[in-house]
Design an enzyme around this catalytic site. Structure first.
Site, mmCIF file in Angstrom:
data_model
loop_
_atom_site.group_PDB
_atom_site.id
_atom_site.type_symbol
_atom_site.label_atom_id
_atom_site.label_comp_id
_atom_site.label_asym_id
_atom_site.label_seq_id
_atom_site.Cartn_x
_atom_site.Cartn_y
_atom_site.Cartn_z
ATOM 1 N N ARG A 236 0.821 -1.219 0.000
ATOM 2 C CA ARG A 236 0.000 0.000 0.000
ATOM 3 C C ARG A 236 0.854 1.267 0.000
ATOM 4 O O ARG A 236 0.362 2.340 -0.349
ATOM 5 C CB ARG A 236 -0.929 0.009 1.218
ATOM 6 C CG ARG A 236 -2.118 -0.923 1.076
ATOM 7 C CD ARG A 236 -2.918 -1.016 2.344
ATOM 8 N NE ARG A 236 -2.232 -1.801 3.368
ATOM 9 C CZ ARG A 236 -2.792 -2.168 4.517
ATOM 10 N NH1 ARG A 236 -4.038 -1.812 4.790
ATOM 11 N NH2 ARG A 236 -2.114 -2.890 5.386
ATOM 12 N N LYS B 205 -15.468 7.553 -1.955
ATOM 13 C CA LYS B 205 -15.163 7.573 -0.532
ATOM 14 C C LYS B 205 -14.089 8.601 -0.241
ATOM 15 O O LYS B 205 -13.384 9.072 -1.135
ATOM 16 C CB LYS B 205 -14.697 6.195 -0.057
ATOM 17 C CG LYS B 205 -13.283 5.818 -0.503
ATOM 18 C CD LYS B 205 -12.831 4.498 0.087
ATOM 19 C CE LYS B 205 -11.374 4.210 -0.296
ATOM 20 N NZ LYS B 205 -10.883 2.948 0.231
ATOM 21 N N GLY C 38 -12.962 -1.658 7.192
ATOM 22 C CA GLY C 38 -13.678 -0.387 7.213
ATOM 23 C C GLY C 38 -14.220 -0.007 5.849
ATOM 24 O O GLY C 38 -15.371 0.440 5.723
#
Length: 323
Positions: free
Chosen positions: A101, A197, A232
């Site tokens: 990431r 988002k 999440g």
């Protein structure tokens, strides 16, 4: 004097996910190579291979799972030991590639740790890297060595074709996964949508889902992602999809990291099924999830290892989808 050389393949397993490594070895019709390992009192890792590896084509299967830094270091130590023992070629097989990431700088003075990971593997002595469903494909370009980017896409598509019916909508949980969602939508002949988002840059693992772009009303939604960490993202997306009229929500992700509080979030979210692969061992607290399905990528890894060993095409195994 005429000497006829004979190629020899040896598969080794790190301590992170030995079950997957054993499955791969069985499919290849071989046994895992012998490894003697221990840890000193201060945490230093000791590794020794119990058989000769001189002139062999060696594959070390190690997922970078929790404790992630220990398992990364263990793989590096194993690679170094093989190099010093005169292995002919060393391939680091990384079903889950740690630090993936951190593949770009989003803020000043941040590291690009995904590149550092590749540098470490090559510096240790790896000649080649193979990883499954990287966070972004650009990570391949960080490494000045052959890097095979594998994908669990065929395994998931086959499962979904056999276990879904009715109108479908494949949903990307954010704008960055739209290309992946489009691939699934193409193969499942479904609609495609994505969730807009916002993720805070100064706080890890906090996500707010805002709106769905695309038609999901009256459809069974399938959220596709590369990993589920604290859940999440997918749980926020599932809540929003149900609010927008989705008949059901299923989540598909290659890597089930499932860090706390993922299990509690999934239990309380409107998710009918979570489908992951066995690139990582399932955490103990997640074994009780009634809606968790784990699919094996053992045959894909075995096919890839065989292709590398025989100098055949890896992309043919995945029909060009491993990009």
């Amino acid at each position: 004097m005429e000497i006829t050389s004979r190629k020899r393949l040896i598969v080794f397993s790190g301590s992170a996910n030995p079950g997957l490594a054993r499955e791969v070895a069985n499919i290849l019709g071989t046994d895992l190579g012998g490894v003697e390992r221990s840890v000193f009192a201060n945490g230093e890792i000791y590794v020794r291979f119990t058989d000769s590896v001189r002139g062999s084509d060696c594959f070390i299967i190690q997922s970078h799972t929790e404790p992630i830094n220990f398992h990364i270091m263990e793989q590096l130590v194993m690679i170094d030991a093989l190099k010093r023992a005169s292995a002919k070629r060393i391939t680091a097989v990384v079903p889950f590639y740690g630090y993936a990431r951190q593949d770009k700088k989003g803020r000043p003075r941040e590291p690009i740790t995904a590149k550092l990971m590749g540098d470490l593997l090559i510096a240790a002595g790896a000649d080649r890297i193979a990883a499954v469903d990287l966070h972004t494909g650009q990570i391949q370009g960080f490494v000045d060595a052959p890097f095979d980017h594998l994908t669990a896409h065929p395994v998931f598509v086959d499962y979904l074709r056999r276990n879904t019916e009715g109108p479908l909508a494949v949903v990307s949980p954010d704008a960055g996964r739209v290309k992946l969602a489009s691939k699934y939508a193409r193969d499942l002949e479904s609609a495609v949508a994505f969730v807009h988002k916002h993720r805070r840059s100064d706080v890890r693992n906090e996500v707010a889902a805002h709106e769905v772009i695309g038609d999901v009303s009256g459809r069974h939604a399938i959220i596709v992602d590369d990993m589920i960490d604290t859940a999440g993202t997918v749980c926020a997306a599932a809540e929003l999809l149900k609010a927008r009229g989705a008949l059901s929500v299923r989540v598909v992700a290659t890597h089930g990291v499932l860090s706390d509080p993922a299990v509690d979030r999934i239990k309380n979210a409107p998710i009918s099924e979570v489908v992951i692969s066995n690139t990582l061992p399932v955490p103990d607290d997640a074994l009780n999830l009634h809606n968790l399905t784990v699919l094996s990528i053992g045959s894909l890894l075995a096919g890839t290892i065989n292709a590398i060993f025989t100098d055949a095409s890896v992309s043919e195994i995945f029909k060009g989808e491993n990009m």
